[in-house]
Each structure stands twice: as structure tokens, then as C-alpha cells.
Design a protein around this motif. Sequence first.
Motif, PDB file in Angstrom:
ATOM      1  N   UNK A  97       0.839  -1.196   0.000  1.00 52.54           N
ATOM      2  CA  UNK A  97       0.000   0.000   0.000  1.00 52.54           C
ATOM      3  C   UNK A  97       0.874   1.247   0.000  1.00 52.54           C
ATOM      4  N   UNK A  98       0.647   2.131  -0.971  1.00 54.04           N
ATOM      5  CA  UNK A  98       1.335   3.422  -1.029  1.00 54.04           C
ATOM      6  C   UNK A  98       0.427   4.479  -0.418  1.00 54.04           C
ATOM      7  N   UNK A  99       0.952   5.248   0.533  1.00 48.65           N
ATOM      8  CA  UNK A  99       0.153   6.257   1.220  1.00 48.65           C
ATOM      9  C   UNK A  99       0.609   7.645   0.784  1.00 48.65           C
ATOM     10  N   UNK A 100      -0.325   8.415   0.211  1.00 48.62           N
ATOM     11  CA  UNK A 100      -0.014   9.773  -0.237  1.00 48.62           C
ATOM     12  C   UNK A 100      -0.097   9.905  -1.746  1.00 48.62           C
ATOM     13  N   UNK A 101      -1.289  10.169  -2.248  1.00 50.93           N
ATOM     14  CA  UNK A 101      -1.468  10.252  -3.705  1.00 50.93           C
ATOM     15  C   UNK A 101      -0.587  11.326  -4.335  1.00 50.93           C
ATOM     16  N   UNK A 102      -0.454  12.466  -3.680  1.00 50.51           N
ATOM     17  CA  UNK A 102       0.340  13.569  -4.246  1.00 50.51           C
ATOM     18  C   UNK A 102       1.794  13.145  -4.441  1.00 50.51           C
ATOM     19  N   UNK A 139      -1.601  -0.595  -4.156  1.00 47.55           N
ATOM     20  CA  UNK A 139      -2.836   0.140  -3.929  1.00 47.55           C
ATOM     21  C   UNK A 139      -2.482   1.528  -3.421  1.00 47.55           C
ATOM     22  N   UNK A 140      -3.038   2.550  -4.026  1.00 47.58           N
ATOM     23  CA  UNK A 140      -2.739   3.939  -3.668  1.00 47.58           C
ATOM     24  C   UNK A 140      -3.862   4.512  -2.812  1.00 47.58           C
ATOM     25  N   UNK A 141      -3.504   5.048  -1.640  1.00 46.83           N
ATOM     26  CA  UNK A 141      -4.488   5.619  -0.721  1.00 46.83           C
ATOM     27  C   UNK A 141      -3.955   6.938  -0.171  1.00 46.83           C
ATOM     28  N   UNK A 142      -4.792   7.623   0.596  1.00 46.07           N
ATOM     29  CA  UNK A 142      -4.391   8.898   1.186  1.00 46.07           C
ATOM     30  C   UNK A 142      -4.373   8.899   2.705  1.00 46.07           C
ATOM     31  N   UNK A 143      -5.209   8.098   3.341  1.00 46.08           N
ATOM     32  CA  UNK A 143      -5.359   8.187   4.787  1.00 46.08           C
ATOM     33  C   UNK A 143      -4.873   6.920   5.485  1.00 46.08           C
ATOM     34  N   UNK A 144      -4.612   7.061   6.780  1.00 44.35           N
ATOM     35  CA  UNK A 144      -4.202   5.911   7.578  1.00 44.35           C
ATOM     36  C   UNK A 144      -5.300   4.856   7.620  1.00 44.35           C
ATOM     37  N   UNK A 145      -6.537   5.305   7.741  1.00 46.45           N
ATOM     38  CA  UNK A 145      -7.661   4.378   7.782  1.00 46.45           C
ATOM     39  C   UNK A 145      -7.747   3.563   6.500  1.00 46.45           C
TER      40      UNK A 145
END
Length: 276
Positions: free
Chosen positions: A198-203, A231-237
Motif C-alpha cells: 500500500x502506497x500512502x499519499x497520492x500527491x 494500492x494507492x491511498x491517502x489516509x491511515x484508515x
Amino acid sequence: MSDDGQPEPGHGYRQGPVLLRGGQIPTSTSDQRLLNRTDDTDWLHGDPWRVMRIQSEFVEGFGALAEVGPAVSVFGSARTRAGSPEYELATDVAARLVEAGYAVITGGGPGIMEAANKGAKTAGGVSIGLGIELPFEHGMNDFVDLGVNFRYFFARKTMFVKYSEGFVVLPGGFGTLDELFEALTLVQTQKVVQFPIVLVGRAHWRGLLDWLNATLLEQGLISGSDVELVKLVDTAEEAVTEVIRRGVELRGVELAAGDELARAAQEAEASSGGDR
């Protein structure tokens, strides 16, 4: 005073279990000396002993981590400052992983690693650091409860892969990219059973994924399924939800494959019995 005798992080140089200071600090790392090519044959006498040292790192790592239980590795930059949005995000990710029943493994250093160890420790979970001998030693961060120091990158990387059921990757530089693509390569080549990445931080990560799609995929250098390994996400949740979801999905696939092999073996046995 820290548990390893250092007045504060960054003072002293770790070489496996040995702490060096002042004039004792070497000018090269164990990896440098291992990979150095020379014209003489001294390596014939030194390398057999080096193999024993490498073996000891694997033995110590396996022994320390064997009973940790389900764990997820969190990667990211050592340069991230405490209190930054990325630091707080890593802390939140780790705390949520602990709440989901996972131990948290990091590289044991500062930045994102420290943040994740802090989140795990604060949440009452198992906080693990796998340190590495580097020219500029940071020392194990104060939030690591179980720490193992390595001389060799390849031994350390083996521990990350062997004892992690997923990777959560936050913004980082070359080291983070190295860990990310090592995981992707092992999964792509089926050297390991698939696990969530999991990659966190779309920007931060969108440009990389766009390049993978527009260049590597377009030129046929990777397949569409390779891009889908992350999988690209933005939040910890979102990150922890994806780790759990993908983990359950992959375990289901693994169990189904095992059942299919068992059925095939039973059918083959029955068939051979009938032939007799």
C-alpha cells in the motif's frame, strides 16, 4: 542514556552488536568491503570468515523475530521531521495496525520509521526496528522495543520480507524506493506469496504510478497485473483497511489453491489405485 549506552541518538557507530566511537569508527561499511573488487587475493582468506558473520546475522534475526506473530512493515523517509503531516500520518498508520492485531516493523531509524515505532508503542503493540550499519549512524530510535542491528542490507531485507504480511509505504527517497521495488519484484517473479503493498499519499506517489503506466506498461516492459500489485491511498484508515482486505483476499486464494492441490492428489491416487 539509551539502552544501548548512547547518550543520545546519532552518537556512536553500530557494527552489528558492537558500538564504536571516535577513532574506532571505520571508513567503510561491511557491505562496501564485501562488494569491493580488488586485484589481490586476500579475499580468499577473509571471505570464508565473512560468510560466518553473514550466517550469524540470519540466525540472530530469525531467532529474534520468529515468535513476533502477524506483522506489517512501514517504510518511509528518515528525513521526515517530527510533527510534519507525514510523520503524524505514519504514527496513525502504525497505531491502527496495532489495533488490527499486527506488530509494526520499521528500519529503526528516525523520520517515518520513528513515527511508526512511536505509533505502535503508544498503541500498546509490538514495536520492532531492524537497523543497518551506515556511514552516518542515527542509532535505533527511542520507540523500538525489539531491535536487531544488521551489517548487511540483504540479511536485513530478508527479515522484512520473511516476517511481514504486508508493506505500507509512505513518502521517501532512494531507500524507500529500493524497499518498494524489491517487494514488487519478489511478488512479480513469484519468489514470495503475494502480500498487500500500500502506497500512502497520492500527491507523492501518483507521478510514479503514471510513469509505470505510461512508459513501462505502454512499452510492454511490465503487465497490467504488475501495476495492480500496489494500492494507492491517502489516509491511515484507508491504508490499514486495504492491508486487512487484501490480506484476507490473498489468504482465501492461497487456501483455495491448497484445496485444489489436495483434490488433485486424491484424484491421482484414486486413479493409480484403479489402474492396479
